[in-house]
Design a protein around this motif. Structure first.
Motif, short mmCIF file in Angstrom:
data_model
loop_
_atom_site.label_atom_id
_atom_site.label_comp_id
_atom_site.label_asym_id
_atom_site.label_seq_id
_atom_site.Cartn_x
_atom_site.Cartn_y
_atom_site.Cartn_z
N ASN A 1 -21.93 24.80 15.56
CA ASN A 1 -23.02 25.75 15.65
C ASN A 1 -23.73 25.66 17.00
O ASN A 1 -23.99 26.67 17.66
CB ASN A 1 -24.03 25.52 14.52
N SER A 2 -24.04 24.45 17.43
CA SER A 2 -24.76 24.27 18.69
C SER A 2 -23.83 24.09 19.89
O SER A 2 -24.26 24.20 21.03
CB SER A 2 -25.67 23.04 18.59
N ARG A 3 -22.56 23.77 19.62
CA ARG A 3 -21.55 23.46 20.65
C ARG A 3 -21.86 22.14 21.37
O ARG A 3 -21.29 21.85 22.41
CB ARG A 3 -21.42 24.59 21.68
N GLU A 4 -22.77 21.35 20.83
CA GLU A 4 -23.10 20.06 21.43
C GLU A 4 -22.15 18.99 20.89
O GLU A 4 -21.77 19.00 19.72
CB GLU A 4 -24.55 19.69 21.13
N SER A 5 -21.77 18.05 21.77
CA SER A 5 -20.87 16.98 21.36
C SER A 5 -21.44 15.64 21.82
O SER A 5 -22.24 15.57 22.77
CB SER A 5 -19.48 17.18 21.97
N ARG A 6 -21.01 14.58 21.14
CA ARG A 6 -21.42 13.24 21.53
C ARG A 6 -20.33 12.25 21.15
O ARG A 6 -19.62 12.44 20.16
CB ARG A 6 -22.73 12.85 20.87
N LYS A 7 -20.21 11.20 21.95
CA LYS A 7 -19.24 10.16 21.66
C LYS A 7 -19.76 9.30 20.53
O LYS A 7 -20.92 8.90 20.52
CB LYS A 7 -18.97 9.30 22.91
N PRO B 1 -21.27 3.09 15.87
CA PRO B 1 -19.89 2.83 16.26
C PRO B 1 -19.26 1.64 15.53
O PRO B 1 -18.11 1.31 15.78
CB PRO B 1 -20.02 2.53 17.76
N GLU B 2 -20.01 0.99 14.62
CA GLU B 2 -19.50 -0.18 13.93
C GLU B 2 -18.31 0.19 13.03
O GLU B 2 -18.39 1.14 12.25
CB GLU B 2 -20.59 -0.82 13.07
N ILE B 3 -17.23 -0.56 13.16
CA ILE B 3 -16.04 -0.36 12.35
C ILE B 3 -16.06 -1.37 11.21
O ILE B 3 -16.21 -2.58 11.42
CB ILE B 3 -14.76 -0.54 13.18
N LYS B 4 -15.91 -0.88 9.99
CA LYS B 4 -15.87 -1.74 8.82
C LYS B 4 -14.49 -1.62 8.18
O LYS B 4 -14.10 -0.54 7.74
CB LYS B 4 -16.95 -1.34 7.82
N PHE B 5 -13.78 -2.73 8.16
CA PHE B 5 -12.42 -2.73 7.62
C PHE B 5 -12.46 -2.94 6.11
O PHE B 5 -13.27 -3.72 5.59
CB PHE B 5 -11.57 -3.81 8.29
N ASP B 6 -11.58 -2.23 5.43
CA ASP B 6 -11.46 -2.35 3.98
C ASP B 6 -10.67 -3.62 3.68
O ASP B 6 -9.46 -3.66 3.88
CB ASP B 6 -10.75 -1.12 3.42
N THR B 7 -11.37 -4.64 3.19
CA THR B 7 -10.70 -5.93 2.98
C THR B 7 -9.62 -5.86 1.93
O THR B 7 -8.73 -6.71 1.88
CB THR B 7 -11.74 -7.00 2.57
N GLY B 8 -9.65 -4.84 1.09
CA GLY B 8 -8.62 -4.72 0.08
C GLY B 8 -7.27 -4.36 0.65
O GLY B 8 -6.24 -4.49 0.00
#
Length: 200
Positions: A141-147, A191-198
């Protein structure tokens, strides 16, 4: 699928097809095809019931790809290097008219990773190298982007899926001690990555 395969072998695509992407409703498909194995794929719209084909792009020495449909099947998103032959920018096309516009212009190699279920957001990837990429969130809608990713090394983010809350992302990532790609989650706010321990 049978129509696509038959046309790839016998129909307008004498050199075969490079890829095809079915619409959500299944009534249409985007077919990528190049001439003589050039890998310079043009995009074609196919009616999957009748096999009728409409050519959408006509790029000389241009490569189109990374195609994704909007959930309402009215638009597609894709990457193309048509602007300067070097950078792959991301575009949005209206299927009814064939008109399209650039919506993401970061220099380098970009592509579409996922479209939100409500059709308002895109997850895009930007390649830094063959062992490193970043993810961007684009508001249509706004055409705005972010990393939305941040790391200190060679990290790859792949197979993203944005959940219906438009915040939670399931993905495959190798940002762990052994560097092996594993199933994980992250949110668009961190940006935190959480791994599925299962799955470890």
């Amino acid at each position: 699928l049978m129509v696509l395969l038959e046309l790839a072998e016998f129909g307008p695509f004498e050199d075969g097809i490079d890829f095809f992407i079915l619409s959500y409703g299944g009534a249409m498909a985007i077919v990528g095809a190049s001439v003589g194995g050039s890998e310079q794929s043009d995009l074609y719209l196919m009616d999957t019931e009748t096999g009728r084909v409409v050519r959408l792009t006509r790029g000389d020495n241009v490569q189109y790809g990374s195609v994704a449909w909007s959930p309402d099947d009215r638009q597609i998103f894709f990457r193309s290097n048509e602007e300067n032959g070097r950078d792959f920018f991301v575009y949005q096309m209206d299927i009814a008219t064939g008109a399209y516009e650039k919506i993401f212009g970061l220099e380098g190699y970009n592509g579409v990773s996922d479209v939100s279920a409500d059709g308002t957001l895109l997850i895009l990837y930007h390649l830094n190298s063959n062992v490193s990429n970043d993810l961007y969130l684009l508001d249509l809608n706004s055409r705005e982007s972010r990393k939305i990713t941040q790391d200190d090394g060679n990290v790859l983010y792949d197979a993203t899926y944005l959940m219906d809350d438009n915040k939670t992302i399931w993905l495959v990532c190798n940002n762990n001690d052994d560097g092996i790609p594993r199933l994980a989650t992250m949110t668009v706010d961190s940006p935190e990555i959480k791994f599925d321990t299962g799955w470890l």
